[in-house]
Design a protein around this motif. Sequence first.
Motif, PDB file in Angstrom:
ATOM      1  N   LEU A   1      53.106  25.423  42.642  1.00 32.42           N
ATOM      2  CA  LEU A   1      53.538  26.743  43.116  1.00 32.42           C
ATOM      3  C   LEU A   1      52.806  27.138  44.398  1.00 32.42           C
ATOM      4  O   LEU A   1      53.402  27.729  45.310  1.00 32.42           O
ATOM      5  N   ILE A   2      51.537  26.805  44.487  1.00 29.29           N
ATOM      6  CA  ILE A   2      50.780  27.098  45.711  1.00 29.29           C
ATOM      7  C   ILE A   2      51.306  26.264  46.873  1.00 29.29           C
ATOM      8  O   ILE A   2      51.492  26.768  47.986  1.00 29.29           O
TER       9      ILE A   2
ATOM     10  N   SER B   1      54.472  27.559  48.439  1.00 29.27           N
ATOM     11  CA  SER B   1      54.328  28.752  49.280  1.00 29.27           C
ATOM     12  C   SER B   1      54.213  28.404  50.762  1.00 29.27           C
ATOM     13  O   SER B   1      54.418  29.258  51.616  1.00 29.27           O
TER      14      SER B   1
ATOM     15  N   ALA C   1      57.242  29.318  52.829  1.00 32.91           N
ATOM     16  CA  ALA C   1      57.524  30.725  53.115  1.00 32.91           C
ATOM     17  C   ALA C   1      56.849  31.103  54.424  1.00 32.91           C
ATOM     18  O   ALA C   1      55.781  31.706  54.458  1.00 32.91           O
TER      19      ALA C   1
ATOM     20  N   PHE D   1      57.760  35.396  52.253  1.00 33.87           N
ATOM     21  CA  PHE D   1      56.523  35.282  51.498  1.00 33.87           C
ATOM     22  C   PHE D   1      56.413  36.436  50.507  1.00 33.87           C
ATOM     23  O   PHE D   1      55.979  36.248  49.371  1.00 33.87           O
TER      24      PHE D   1
ATOM     25  N   LEU E   1      60.949  26.915  44.391  1.00 35.15           N
ATOM     26  CA  LEU E   1      60.287  27.874  43.505  1.00 35.15           C
ATOM     27  C   LEU E   1      61.119  28.141  42.253  1.00 35.15           C
ATOM     28  O   LEU E   1      60.602  28.130  41.137  1.00 35.15           O
TER      29      LEU E   1
ATOM     30  N   TYR F   1      58.696  35.622  47.686  1.00 31.55           N
ATOM     31  CA  TYR F   1      58.045  34.583  46.891  1.00 31.55           C
ATOM     32  C   TYR F   1      57.017  35.208  45.939  1.00 31.55           C
ATOM     33  O   TYR F   1      57.001  34.924  44.744  1.00 31.55           O
ATOM     34  N   LEU F   2      56.178  36.082  46.479  1.00 34.99           N
ATOM     35  CA  LEU F   2      55.156  36.718  45.644  1.00 34.99           C
ATOM     36  C   LEU F   2      55.770  37.643  44.606  1.00 34.99           C
ATOM     37  O   LEU F   2      55.308  37.694  43.456  1.00 34.99           O
TER      38      LEU F   2
ATOM     39  N   LEU G   1      57.122  35.523  41.752  1.00 39.98           N
ATOM     40  CA  LEU G   1      56.034  35.062  40.886  1.00 39.98           C
ATOM     41  C   LEU G   1      55.483  36.198  40.031  1.00 39.98           C
ATOM     42  O   LEU G   1      55.171  36.005  38.856  1.00 39.98           O
TER      43      LEU G   1
ATOM     44  N   ASN H   1      62.512  28.513  54.744  1.00 44.34           N
ATOM     45  CA  ASN H   1      62.224  29.527  53.724  1.00 44.34           C
ATOM     46  C   ASN H   1      63.101  29.358  52.494  1.00 44.34           C
ATOM     47  O   ASN H   1      62.620  29.472  51.365  1.00 44.34           O
TER      48      ASN H   1
ATOM     49  N   GLY I   1      62.026  26.557  50.305  1.00 35.95           N
ATOM     50  CA  GLY I   1      60.899  26.977  49.480  1.00 35.95           C
ATOM     51  C   GLY I   1      61.328  27.799  48.282  1.00 35.95           C
ATOM     52  O   GLY I   1      60.807  27.615  47.174  1.00 35.95           O
ATOM     53  N   LEU I   2      62.301  28.697  48.475  1.00 41.97           N
ATOM     54  CA  LEU I   2      62.770  29.509  47.345  1.00 41.97           C
ATOM     55  C   LEU I   2      63.503  28.659  46.311  1.00 41.97           C
ATOM     56  O   LEU I   2      63.347  28.870  45.108  1.00 41.97           O
TER      57      LEU I   2
END
Length: 191
Positions: A167-168, A171, A174, A180, A145, A183-184, A187, A138, A141-142
């Motif tokens: 960006l997709i 995700s 996450a 997640f 991002l 993450y959202l 964004l 995770n 991923g951050l």
Amino acid sequence: MIIPIIVFSTFVLSISYKMLPFYGLISYVDTIYFFPGIFFNFFSTWRESFLGAYNSNLFGIPITGNFPKILNFFGITDNAASYILNYLPVLILCLLVFFITRKISNNSFYAYFAGLFIILNNFIFQQFLIWPGHYFYNVIGLVLLFYQTYKIFKLGGSLKLKDISILILISVFAIQPIFFAIYLAYLFCFF
């Protein structure tokens, strides 16, 4: 390029030497280790606890839960797979933070400091005890991002189809619902 890999590999080995495969330990975060003969359904919302009970399934467990079986298919023992799945994400995170920081700051000292600091803090040490491998997926991923949004805004602030695709794809890292949501939310704040 080889020096940071050696430095951070030595660092990860120094904090994980008691879990090396030859000690005979098998651990795969706080979820079950998938032993031979057990299949985990990618699309199920339930998972077996191997104690006769069924538990609800987290988002990423079907994906990461099958990693031990994939490594076993390639002949890696359960002990080595356990070590790889717990500590390889830590090494990847250190190197990722190092290379991103060095690219942004153009300073190796800051990059080494950032690569070590991402691991040497109280919250991360707590995750080593509770949920090491999945937590680091995770965080990877951050970090990706943050870097991708940095690149978007540094290069003019326009969002292209390539940026949306990246960006997709980020995700996918996450794998826990709260990450997640983070993450959202991130964004949503920037776009």
